[in-house]
Design an enzyme around this catalytic site. Structure first.
Site, PDB file in Angstrom:
ATOM      1  N   TYR A   1      40.062 -53.864  28.661  1.00 24.66           N
ATOM      2  CA  TYR A   1      39.903 -53.033  27.450  1.00 24.66           C
ATOM      3  C   TYR A   1      39.245 -51.701  27.785  1.00 24.66           C
ATOM      4  O   TYR A   1      39.724 -50.630  27.402  1.00 24.66           O
ATOM      5  CB  TYR A   1      39.065 -53.804  26.427  1.00 24.66           C
ATOM      6  CG  TYR A   1      38.843 -53.067  25.119  1.00 24.66           C
ATOM      7  CD1 TYR A   1      39.880 -52.917  24.198  1.00 24.66           C
ATOM      8  CD2 TYR A   1      37.595 -52.534  24.800  1.00 24.66           C
ATOM      9  CE1 TYR A   1      39.673 -52.256  22.997  1.00 24.66           C
ATOM     10  CE2 TYR A   1      37.384 -51.874  23.598  1.00 24.66           C
ATOM     11  CZ  TYR A   1      38.426 -51.737  22.693  1.00 24.66           C
ATOM     12  OH  TYR A   1      38.227 -51.084  21.508  1.00 24.66           O
TER      13      TYR A   1
ATOM     14  N   SER B   1      33.163 -45.349  27.835  1.00 24.80           N
ATOM     15  CA  SER B   1      32.462 -44.213  28.449  1.00 24.80           C
ATOM     16  C   SER B   1      31.933 -44.619  29.829  1.00 24.80           C
ATOM     17  O   SER B   1      31.140 -45.560  29.955  1.00 24.80           O
ATOM     18  CB  SER B   1      31.289 -43.800  27.543  1.00 24.80           C
ATOM     19  OG  SER B   1      30.364 -43.036  28.291  1.00 24.80           O
TER      20      SER B   1
END
Ligand code: NJP
Length: 244
Positions: free
Chosen positions: A164, A145
């Protein structure tokens, strides 16, 4: 009977999600790089009276993805639920990185988490369009996020694993775009954060994770079985909406 397919179902959240979908009455197709890693769980599910089968599917191998899609097309002619769960986090086991950005690390991570998911979506979308109520779940993470990464109050603020995080942020973007492209169809697309889960993804931290894969599978299952009046293109965790 609904037909559901889960990538990365040989262990962890994928295996638990496949189990949960089978328990709720779907025929579930467990997939992973090695089909033999799926046999024990498929046998267990079928012996328990559920309906399960296995297919070899390496998300980084386009031929393998297409073979799996052809097999599903030939056997069922459609796909009702697709859970894009296969994922890797090599930065978690890279004890002594030379630099925070590492091209090879990005390539390896993107190959599975982003390009693998896109390959699976491209191959299976024609089958999902044939479903009366197709559901696509992209398993991402609140670590991706952008809102949380830039909020000093967020517990995710201090987490820096850029390959990632950006691979999953990109997959979140795919969720948004797909939901828009499929707005005139019954298909719903959802990004799900499963929480911090006791799996092999982060072996060093495994014991610190508060929840089991079976617990995490609940929120993935919920997104995979959204009712017809639910919104599409959302990002959720067990507590509700996650900010993009
Ligand atoms: O990971 P793990 P999780 N092609 O390592 C498969 C996300 N997530 O269950 O082929 C096909 O136990 C691998 O299969 P195998 C995370 O980012 C997790 O924790 O046999 N499959 C295995 O079944 C990921 O997207 C946490 O090696 C491939 C599975 O992926 C998802 O949850 C938190 C593959 C990985 O099992 C499941 O992760 C969070 C390939 N090329 C998000 N490469 C968490 N655990 O805390 C790997 O927010 N797999």
């Amino acid at each position: 009977m609904k037909v559901a397919l889960v990538t990365g179902a040989s262990r962890g959240i994928g295996e638990a999600t496949a189990r949960r979908l089978a328990q709720s009455g779907a025929h579930v197709i467990l997939t992973a790089r090695r089909a033999e890693d799926l046999e024990a769980e498929v046998d267990r599910l079928n012996q328990q009276g559920h309906s399960a089968s296995a297919l070899q599917l390496d998300v980084t191998d386009e031929d393998s993805v297409q073979r799996a899609a052809d097999q599903v097309a030939a056997t069922y002619g459609r796909l009702d639920v697709l859970v894009n769960n296969a994922g890797v986090l090599p930065e978690a086991t890279n004890a002594d990185p030379a630099e925070v950005v590492d091209l090879q690390m990005f390539r390896t991570t993107y190959e599975t988490n982003l390009l693998g998911a896109v390959a699976v979506l491209e191959a299976f979308l024609p089958l999902i369009r044939k479903s009366e109520a197709g559901r696509i779940v992209n398993v991402t993470t609140t670590m991706a996020s952008l809102a949380d990464q830039t909020n000093p109050e967020s517990p995710y603020y201090g987490m820096v694993v850029p390959a990632y995080q950006s691979s999953k942020a990109a997959l979140n973007n795919v969720t948004i775009a797909l939901a828009k492209a499929l707005v005139d169809t019954p298909v719903k697309v959802t990004s799900v954060c499963p929480g911090f889960v006791q799996t092999d993804l982060t072996p060093i931290n495994r014991d610190n994770a508060p929840i089991t894969a079976d617990q995490a599978a609940e929120v993935v299952h919920r997104a995979a079985t959204l009712p017809d009046d639910a919104p599409s293109g959302t990002f959720v965790d067990a507590d509700g909406t996650v900010p993009w």
